[in-house]
Design a protein around this motif. Structure first.
Motif, mmCIF file in Angstrom:
data_model
loop_
_atom_site.group_PDB
_atom_site.id
_atom_site.type_symbol
_atom_site.label_atom_id
_atom_site.label_comp_id
_atom_site.label_asym_id
_atom_site.label_seq_id
_atom_site.Cartn_x
_atom_site.Cartn_y
_atom_site.Cartn_z
ATOM 1 N N UNK A 182 6.295 -9.910 -1.678
ATOM 2 C CA UNK A 182 6.735 -8.780 -2.503
ATOM 3 C C UNK A 182 6.496 -9.084 -3.987
ATOM 4 N N UNK A 183 6.795 -10.316 -4.393
ATOM 5 C CA UNK A 183 6.589 -10.700 -5.793
ATOM 6 C C UNK A 183 5.100 -10.748 -6.142
ATOM 7 N N UNK A 184 4.283 -11.229 -5.194
ATOM 8 C CA UNK A 184 2.824 -11.243 -5.404
ATOM 9 C C UNK A 184 2.298 -9.827 -5.613
ATOM 10 N N UNK A 185 2.758 -8.894 -4.796
ATOM 11 C CA UNK A 185 2.321 -7.501 -4.883
ATOM 12 C C UNK A 185 2.742 -6.892 -6.223
ATOM 13 N N UNK A 186 3.992 -7.139 -6.631
ATOM 14 C CA UNK A 186 4.488 -6.603 -7.893
ATOM 15 C C UNK A 186 3.688 -7.176 -9.075
ATOM 16 N N UNK A 187 3.348 -8.463 -8.996
ATOM 17 C CA UNK A 187 2.567 -9.108 -10.055
ATOM 18 C C UNK A 187 1.163 -8.513 -10.131
ATOM 19 N N UNK A 188 0.544 -8.294 -8.965
ATOM 20 C CA UNK A 188 -0.811 -7.728 -8.920
ATOM 21 C C UNK A 188 -0.823 -6.283 -9.422
ATOM 22 N N UNK A 189 0.219 -5.520 -9.090
ATOM 23 C CA UNK A 189 0.298 -4.134 -9.543
ATOM 24 C C UNK A 189 0.512 -4.064 -11.060
ATOM 25 N N UNK A 190 1.291 -5.005 -11.602
ATOM 26 C CA UNK A 190 1.528 -5.031 -13.043
ATOM 27 C C UNK A 190 0.244 -5.409 -13.795
ATOM 28 N N UNK A 191 -0.548 -6.292 -13.208
ATOM 29 C CA UNK A 191 -1.801 -6.713 -13.837
ATOM 30 C C UNK A 191 -2.836 -5.578 -13.828
ATOM 31 N N UNK A 192 -2.813 -4.760 -12.765
ATOM 32 C CA UNK A 192 -3.776 -3.647 -12.663
ATOM 33 C C UNK A 192 -3.374 -2.462 -13.522
ATOM 34 N N UNK B 2 8.347 -2.126 -1.847
ATOM 35 C CA UNK B 2 8.814 -1.663 -3.157
ATOM 36 C C UNK B 2 10.230 -1.102 -3.066
ATOM 37 N N UNK B 3 10.559 -0.448 -1.940
ATOM 38 C CA UNK B 3 11.885 0.147 -1.769
ATOM 39 C C UNK B 3 12.869 -0.761 -1.033
ATOM 40 N N UNK B 4 12.380 -1.834 -0.420
ATOM 41 C CA UNK B 4 13.232 -2.688 0.414
ATOM 42 C C UNK B 4 14.198 -3.516 -0.440
ATOM 43 N N UNK B 5 15.388 -3.758 0.112
ATOM 44 C CA UNK B 5 16.378 -4.601 -0.558
ATOM 45 C C UNK B 5 16.009 -6.069 -0.347
ATOM 46 N N UNK B 6 16.143 -6.869 -1.388
ATOM 47 C CA UNK B 6 15.770 -8.278 -1.315
ATOM 48 C C UNK B 6 16.656 -9.062 -0.352
ATOM 49 N N UNK B 7 17.901 -8.608 -0.140
ATOM 50 C CA UNK B 7 18.822 -9.334 0.739
ATOM 51 C C UNK B 7 18.389 -9.248 2.199
ATOM 52 N N UNK B 8 17.689 -8.178 2.583
ATOM 53 C CA UNK B 8 17.273 -7.997 3.977
ATOM 54 C C UNK B 8 15.985 -8.746 4.294
ATOM 55 N N UNK B 9 15.150 -9.004 3.291
ATOM 56 C CA UNK B 9 13.838 -9.602 3.512
ATOM 57 C C UNK B 9 13.945 -11.113 3.708
#
Length: 96
Positions: free
Chosen positions: A85-95, A70-77
């Motif tokens: 990361x996108x899967x996690x964000x999508x799942x958290x938004x759905x919950x 959640x805190x990590x920069x996308x350029x480093x990943x």
């Protein structure tokens, strides 16, 4: 397989070996990479990653993979971790 951390982007560095006579020769400093499986609380499954020991300590310090990403920069990943990361964000938004 590249010698690059999937979470922090750390890779090999270049330096010099220095002999007792102070002769210099080129050398590579490789990152301390480890194959680990980190658990995602949101997704409820493990994710296999190749990360440095320092990144593993950072994940533990921040309270798990989900909070680290959640805190990590996308350029480093890496591309693979960006998808997670996108899967996690999508799942958290759905919950929520």
């Amino acid at each position: 397989m590249s010698r690059r951390c999937e979470l922090t982007g750390k890779g090999p560095m270049v330096g010099n070996n220095s002999s007792h006579a102070n002769n210099k020769t080129k050398r590579r400093y490789l990152p301390n990479l480890n194959d680990v499986t980190l658990q995602s609380e949101t997704l409820g499954r493990g994710i296999k990653l190749r990360i440095t020991a320092a990144a593993l300590r950072s994940v533990d310090h921040r309270g798990g993979l989900d909070r680290f990403l959640a805190k990590a920069k996308d350029t480093e990943l890496s591309d693979r971790v960006l998808k997670v990361k996108k899967e996690i964000a999508k799942a958290q938004a759905a919950n929520a």
